[in-house]
Design a protein around this motif. Structure first.
Motif, PDB file in Angstrom:
ATOM      1  N   ASP E 194     -48.400  70.268  69.876  1.00 52.76           N
ATOM      2  CA  ASP E 194     -48.000  68.843  69.362  1.00 52.76           C
ATOM      3  C   ASP E 194     -49.182  68.066  69.808  1.00 52.76           C
ATOM      4  O   ASP E 194     -48.921  66.830  69.477  1.00 52.76           O
ATOM      5  CB  ASP E 194     -46.663  68.417  69.461  1.00 52.76           C
ATOM      6  N   ASN E 195     -50.003  68.410  70.568  1.00 51.87           N
ATOM      7  CA  ASN E 195     -51.394  67.577  70.904  1.00 51.87           C
ATOM      8  C   ASN E 195     -52.461  68.130  70.085  1.00 51.87           C
ATOM      9  O   ASN E 195     -53.517  67.777  69.975  1.00 51.87           O
ATOM     10  CB  ASN E 195     -51.730  67.895  72.422  1.00 51.87           C
ATOM     11  N   PHE E 196     -51.969  68.821  69.004  1.00 51.02           N
ATOM     12  CA  PHE E 196     -53.167  69.461  68.016  1.00 51.02           C
ATOM     13  C   PHE E 196     -54.213  70.285  68.734  1.00 51.02           C
ATOM     14  O   PHE E 196     -55.275  70.236  68.359  1.00 51.02           O
ATOM     15  CB  PHE E 196     -53.587  68.235  67.071  1.00 51.02           C
ATOM     16  N   GLU E 197     -53.926  70.816  69.879  1.00 53.30           N
ATOM     17  CA  GLU E 197     -54.637  71.972  70.371  1.00 53.30           C
ATOM     18  C   GLU E 197     -54.361  73.166  69.809  1.00 53.30           C
ATOM     19  O   GLU E 197     -53.015  73.633  69.398  1.00 53.30           O
ATOM     20  CB  GLU E 197     -54.646  72.084  71.820  1.00 53.30           C
ATOM     21  N   PHE E 198     -55.270  74.301  69.563  1.00 58.10           N
ATOM     22  CA  PHE E 198     -54.947  75.472  69.112  1.00 58.10           C
ATOM     23  C   PHE E 198     -54.186  76.527  70.133  1.00 58.10           C
ATOM     24  O   PHE E 198     -54.695  76.507  71.353  1.00 58.10           O
ATOM     25  CB  PHE E 198     -56.257  76.258  68.634  1.00 58.10           C
ATOM     26  N   ILE E 199     -53.147  77.212  69.538  1.00 56.37           N
ATOM     27  CA  ILE E 199     -52.359  78.190  70.399  1.00 56.37           C
ATOM     28  C   ILE E 199     -53.197  79.391  69.871  1.00 56.37           C
ATOM     29  O   ILE E 199     -53.126  80.359  70.600  1.00 56.37           O
ATOM     30  CB  ILE E 199     -51.068  78.104  70.096  1.00 56.37           C
ATOM     31  N   GLU E 200     -53.205  79.518  68.620  1.00 51.11           N
ATOM     32  CA  GLU E 200     -53.463  81.009  67.888  1.00 51.11           C
ATOM     33  C   GLU E 200     -54.231  80.600  66.494  1.00 51.11           C
ATOM     34  O   GLU E 200     -53.540  79.633  65.767  1.00 51.11           O
ATOM     35  CB  GLU E 200     -52.579  81.664  67.918  1.00 51.11           C
ATOM     36  N   ILE E 201     -55.311  81.090  66.237  1.00 55.18           N
ATOM     37  CA  ILE E 201     -55.582  81.192  64.760  1.00 55.18           C
ATOM     38  C   ILE E 201     -55.916  82.840  64.340  1.00 55.18           C
ATOM     39  O   ILE E 201     -56.394  83.362  65.108  1.00 55.18           O
ATOM     40  CB  ILE E 201     -57.394  80.540  64.786  1.00 55.18           C
ATOM     41  N   GLN E 202     -55.372  83.004  63.181  1.00 57.98           N
ATOM     42  CA  GLN E 202     -55.431  84.255  62.576  1.00 57.98           C
ATOM     43  C   GLN E 202     -55.988  84.056  61.155  1.00 57.98           C
ATOM     44  O   GLN E 202     -55.078  83.930  60.525  1.00 57.98           O
ATOM     45  CB  GLN E 202     -54.106  85.092  62.566  1.00 57.98           C
TER      46      GLN E 202
ATOM     47  N   ASP F 208     -54.042  78.810  78.507  1.00 57.23           N
ATOM     48  CA  ASP F 208     -54.409  77.272  77.967  1.00 57.23           C
ATOM     49  C   ASP F 208     -54.521  77.219  76.649  1.00 57.23           C
ATOM     50  O   ASP F 208     -54.102  78.097  75.780  1.00 57.23           O
ATOM     51  CB  ASP F 208     -55.689  76.965  78.685  1.00 57.23           C
ATOM     52  N   THR F 209     -55.026  76.004  76.026  1.00 63.64           N
ATOM     53  CA  THR F 209     -55.262  75.957  74.549  1.00 63.64           C
ATOM     54  C   THR F 209     -56.824  75.718  74.381  1.00 63.64           C
ATOM     55  O   THR F 209     -57.464  75.589  75.338  1.00 63.64           O
ATOM     56  CB  THR F 209     -54.424  74.827  74.197  1.00 63.64           C
ATOM     57  N   PHE F 210     -57.117  75.656  72.777  1.00 61.28           N
ATOM     58  CA  PHE F 210     -58.624  75.223  72.838  1.00 61.28           C
ATOM     59  C   PHE F 210     -58.536  74.124  71.812  1.00 61.28           C
ATOM     60  O   PHE F 210     -57.687  74.064  70.903  1.00 61.28           O
ATOM     61  CB  PHE F 210     -59.355  76.172  72.584  1.00 61.28           C
ATOM     62  N   THR F 211     -59.706  73.361  71.820  1.00 55.36           N
ATOM     63  CA  THR F 211     -59.526  72.031  71.016  1.00 55.36           C
ATOM     64  C   THR F 211     -60.614  72.603  69.661  1.00 55.36           C
ATOM     65  O   THR F 211     -61.198  73.731  69.652  1.00 55.36           O
ATOM     66  CB  THR F 211     -60.258  70.968  71.686  1.00 55.36           C
ATOM     67  N   PHE F 212     -60.574  71.656  68.745  1.00 55.86           N
ATOM     68  CA  PHE F 212     -61.519  71.792  67.684  1.00 55.86           C
ATOM     69  C   PHE F 212     -63.064  71.968  68.072  1.00 55.86           C
ATOM     70  O   PHE F 212     -63.774  72.833  67.759  1.00 55.86           O
ATOM     71  CB  PHE F 212     -61.309  70.568  66.527  1.00 55.86           C
ATOM     72  N   ASP F 213     -63.537  71.128  68.860  1.00 55.32           N
ATOM     73  CA  ASP F 213     -64.843  71.429  69.498  1.00 55.32           C
ATOM     74  C   ASP F 213     -64.956  72.562  70.083  1.00 55.32           C
ATOM     75  O   ASP F 213     -66.003  73.265  69.808  1.00 55.32           O
ATOM     76  CB  ASP F 213     -64.994  70.113  70.556  1.00 55.32           C
ATOM     77  N   SER F 217     -67.696  75.478  69.212  1.00 50.95           N
ATOM     78  CA  SER F 217     -68.840  76.035  70.266  1.00 50.95           C
ATOM     79  C   SER F 217     -68.802  77.514  70.219  1.00 50.95           C
ATOM     80  O   SER F 217     -69.610  78.449  70.575  1.00 50.95           O
ATOM     81  CB  SER F 217     -68.695  75.448  71.515  1.00 50.95           C
ATOM     82  N   LEU F 218     -67.358  78.008  70.517  1.00 48.30           N
ATOM     83  CA  LEU F 218     -67.021  79.503  70.658  1.00 48.30           C
ATOM     84  C   LEU F 218     -67.380  80.182  69.496  1.00 48.30           C
ATOM     85  O   LEU F 218     -68.249  81.206  69.579  1.00 48.30           O
ATOM     86  CB  LEU F 218     -65.549  79.706  71.086  1.00 48.30           C
ATOM     87  N   LEU F 219     -67.263  79.617  68.150  1.00 45.40           N
ATOM     88  CA  LEU F 219     -67.762  80.458  67.060  1.00 45.40           C
ATOM     89  C   LEU F 219     -69.305  80.709  66.883  1.00 45.40           C
ATOM     90  O   LEU F 219     -69.972  81.349  66.426  1.00 45.40           O
ATOM     91  CB  LEU F 219     -67.174  79.884  65.719  1.00 45.40           C
ATOM     92  N   ASN F 220     -69.729  79.591  67.413  1.00 43.63           N
ATOM     93  CA  ASN F 220     -71.414  79.473  67.314  1.00 43.63           C
ATOM     94  C   ASN F 220     -71.947  80.698  68.348  1.00 43.63           C
ATOM     95  O   ASN F 220     -72.795  81.160  68.228  1.00 43.63           O
ATOM     96  CB  ASN F 220     -71.987  78.164  67.582  1.00 43.63           C
TER      97      ASN F 220
END
Lengths: 257, 257, 257, 257, 257, 257
Positions: E194-202, F208-213, F217-220
């Motif tokens: 709920d901080n809008f950080e990614f936990i998982e993307i598939q 941990d989590t990861f942000t949009f930014d 960066s990781l995708l690049n």
């Protein structure tokens, strides 16, 4: 009769044994016997199966499997059928007995050595190649156990090797390849120690039978082959257990790209 | 050395073979070899496994199992572990090869004979008793197939039997019972046809090894035992395939109550 | 209506119970009920399942299986399908409940009795024959436990037996054989103790239904059959637990060869 | 004696039956019987098992399972143990027989109806609730098959329902909840058709036994309960097979958020 | 392009979350997301898997399954195939990782929380609905653990939710239903806290591919959906953990009959 | 931060790809990516799964397994547990999707290509190495199918490769080895085609989590790595499909003995 690969009737296929082939198992050997290729590893763990508990003795067990792509026609994985194939079951029990004969279990302490033989390419004689390679891997594993202080005394009693002999179109041959094996009237897998005493004999003859005389000739042929194999095993082992240069990772780098 | 049951070193245990033991399978034999008791049946079905389809040939396959109560310590059923035991797997493959050697598969048509060997009581030598009994059951099954018109020609090529020999405390013995087998330095299961040619030899020696000379002595001991066993099989078979009086159901009625 | 085997509508098939049939299990009974033959054994072990741990009480469990050759058409082994058949599962739970009703679990200590019922030949009524035979085997097993000092007091509360009754072509019959069972409109398996109280009733009617009146008539028919069965069980048990002469091994020797 | 939920000895728990509960299966019923909740669905497919092939007849089969969270203590999924639990196996066979009794298989054509009973919450009587709910789902499935033109004639012969009765602390009770069931001396599951003929009786008594008189009293108690249940089933079915408003999806929307 | 259910491209389906849906599991949530319905429960037990023993930390694991009747074409139960489906295996691992991210395992003590997600009706997005519902059930389970004194401090670190986005016929859509999902060129399941950080993307794209730009647009669409979902979760949880009136048992009584 | 093997943050491990590594499968590639070694083979058979029958289209499926000795601590074989590990199940589904994206199934005819990825040594990134190697093996297999006349047109649409990126102690790294992977806060496996469009993204972050930014960066970083990998794949493939000299059998002979 000419053999398919032009060998003499009492000639082994070329054997190559690479030690320290992979990096995690204390014993890791790639054996090539003609076109048969098996990865044999030996690992140990500090526990024994239930029937050995509180005996002060150790145990050695073996597992054998073929990669799906190791055979002419891709073979379905055991896990897809939820059943260990009967053939694998029979072979891994043979490997287990053969390798246990090398070890004084009372000197192992309550540790278990696990032999894994995974066939990368099958061209006949995979159970024999497995035993030859695993015997070397077992020595390396025991070396590591001594180094790790897990055991204090070398439990190896003797070297063990195996070879197949058979009757193909009436002729007695040493070290059958797949083509010969499929056409054999009878074939025998012989496991011996380096005093040339028998550890195991498994002779079978679905197409034809064999006589007492043929049996004796075949066993002598096997003995001749095993003499050479023991020399190869010992030569490989005498190089010492070094972080050898000949493992797959280092050896092939740069060759391809 | 005295044997536990006072037999001479080259003496078989008493063997009893009851044909038509149960009523549904076309071949149904109860074999007792000392205290080892195995129910061997042979059934057939009008189809073949995939690898024999459209070959015009038949197949023979075997299954082996022990009842839970057949051993000193009750053994857990395979289905409870969801795994066919490695030992059963190894033994049923041996029985299959031994029995297939009796049959000319080209004369079977596209039919499959299924051999079932179920051990009611195990006191050593169950795989040999299975082969001896199953060979008789197979003859009865083939008799029924001829009567049913499923096959037109007798596909039996020869009789097959098996016996164990072993080295116990340095002495060479014929037909090991469980007590002897557990203490054997080495033991060999020998399968022969009635021309005394080898069908299969499985020799193993976990405790000790055996030499060429010992092997030959053991094989001669086996041959002596097999001579007697072939006589028993033939005597039993020569009684003719009648709805015999000797099956369990009739024979024991009234005896107990 | 004539019954296929000429019995009267309220007549049991001939029952033979052989104690000490095999030598390892402390209770080992072969029961024949007409052409139905079941080997029932009772073994014990000094532990209990998790849900009984630290309760001071024991447990009794049962397993039931048919040999592949026991049926008209060979049945495939459960292990080949990796599944315990639903029918076996249902029957072994019934046997377990029926036999547990005989035992005061608080007097068993933390021991487990395992009942094995293996059908050698199936001609209807195998679950009833299993219960009748297993009840005798259970008594012998308990006798052995007392002798071994594992328990100090006899935990047997009552005797248990079972019989089937059914409606076939409108007629009420006792103790159905396979032919009758397959054509039954309805059939009931009745388990009672020797006070003629119900332990279990399992009535089922796929083809037809049955009324209250028919139910009562069928239960009375069952009671009549159970009276005779209890007499047979008690006669067999009153012979004392001797190393009886009537076991398979001794009884049949010399008869065949 | 007061019942735990203050019911009279011959009083059913409140029963709610929701048709068209989920949207894919042609018959989909949620049944609540007190705190026992089961989702019963009926689907069909245009083929029959091997033993029905080329008979022109259809088949009906049933499966039963409990969600892990449906019981007081979470129960492990069957797939984690690779074994269908014996209890589930027994119950699904009962459901199958009970539901098959409703159907004239000759009117089904070569189609199979599959009943799925999945317990969402278990508070005793899940097998009875399953049968009651599945009978309704079966009617809806048959309705769909007629609509789809898969069958031309209604194959339903009669309505079926089930109820449990038992002896708890000496008192005879109708429709046991879990608490009562665990303390029952004896309990009977009674399956009847709406002519009050028996389809199945399963009475069992691990703790105590029951007499002929008690059996008759219990069966009469069951009959009384079944009279009410048949009324409920018929009331639910008489509402017609409409895309009812009462399914879960519509009914609860907006209530919670 | 009009969506099949007339939603806007960035519109979620209606979501209903019912807490305390069944009565045994400490967390029990029924979530409906359009026509997708999943029962999500959270239970705990006072032990940890082997790899967590003596670490002082707890564990959380998840299981996912579909009822046979939950899909358009009835799906065969895993237990009938003796194999957990690959799809279920993949999804339950995803749910486990997503839910573990919510919990500070060091505050759990050596306890294990088990999440069960059982799909009652599947119309696309079952894995996302499972995560949304299970997150609420997890909160309830943790509440119970605190009440039971099993843990002393709340281990919940953040809220977690999931939503699917996809490219269908070139258009970017939020929360795909089954019809859309089957026709999607590419779809992405996004799990966030709920901080809008990614936990998982598939993200996967069998039919087509997606570009960096499309990925970013899709992720923003997902974020928008997740904002709404977090609000719904929080609204549901803020009602307090009362023995709520809204469970299935009470809510629907009397409605149908 | 220094990487454990002294690489720069955006540096791949050394990659070696050996074609025609074993002799039976039409595509057989050994890929080494640092210390990760995977044998990737591609075979074909002239049939399709049920769901593709009579569609005129083909299928591609993948299996993934680790040898027991491939990991630091020996891992138990799936067949010993009778369960395909959840991790293997997840990975082989990913490989299947990734490789299917390369192929126009309508040009395959009703044939199935089977990809086998067997890990000989695992040091992180096995799923990525599997995809890279299998893509080359797939090209060789398709080459053989064209030569065999099984297909008439090349069905390969694009090249596919995969690489992992991750956040370790706050730093963004390309191509994680096992040590880095176990300590990663978050890691993403990126599968792209050689137009640098996404085929699959699997990002997960238990610690941990990861942000949009960070995601961008990781995708690049991944894209940079994939550019190099596509070059290596193409270089290897441009050598032509000859009976190359570089297979294991020939290359290492004589080196060791």
């Amino acid at each position: 009769m000419d053999r398919i690969d032009n060998r003499k009737h009492d000639q082994l296929r070329e054997i190559t044994i690479l030690r320290n082939y992979t990096k995690y198992a204390p014993g890791s050997v790639l054996i090539k016997m003609g076109d048969t290729i098996v990865l044999c590893t030996a690992s140990y763990e500090n526990k024994v199966p239930a029937f050995k508990k509180d005996t002060g003795e150790g145990w050695l067990t073996a597992e054998y499997a073929m990669l799906p792509s190791s055979t002419q026609k891709r073979n379905v994985r055991d896990i897809s059928k939820l059943k260990l194939s009967g053939r694998s079951s029979e072979i891994q029990r043979l490997i287990g007995r053969a390798l246990r004969s090398m070890v004084d279990l009372t000197k192992l302490g309550e540790n278990t050595i696990i032999i894994d033989c995974d066939v990368l390419q099958a061209d006949g004689g995979t159970r024999c190649a497995s035993i030859i390679g695993a015997a070397v891997a077992l020595c390396d594993c025991v070396g590591q156990m001594l180094k790790d202080g897990v055991i204090l005394e070398n439990p190896i009693k003797s070297m063990t090797a195996a070879v197949s002999v058979g009757k193909v179109s009436g002729e007695l041959l040493l070290d059958l390849c797949y083509e010969e094996d499929s056409n054999a009237d009878a074939d025998i897998n012989v496991v011996m120690n380096d005093n040339f005493e028998f550890i195991e004999i498994q002779g079978t003859s679905e197409k034809d039978t064999f006589t007492f005389d043929e049996l004796n000739s075949l066993l002598n042929l096997a003995k001749k082959g095993l003499e050479e194999i023991f020399k190869i095993q010992k030569a490989v082992l005498s190089e010492g257990i070094v972080e050898s240069e000949n493992n797959l990772r280092d050896q092939q780098q740069g060759e391809n790209i």
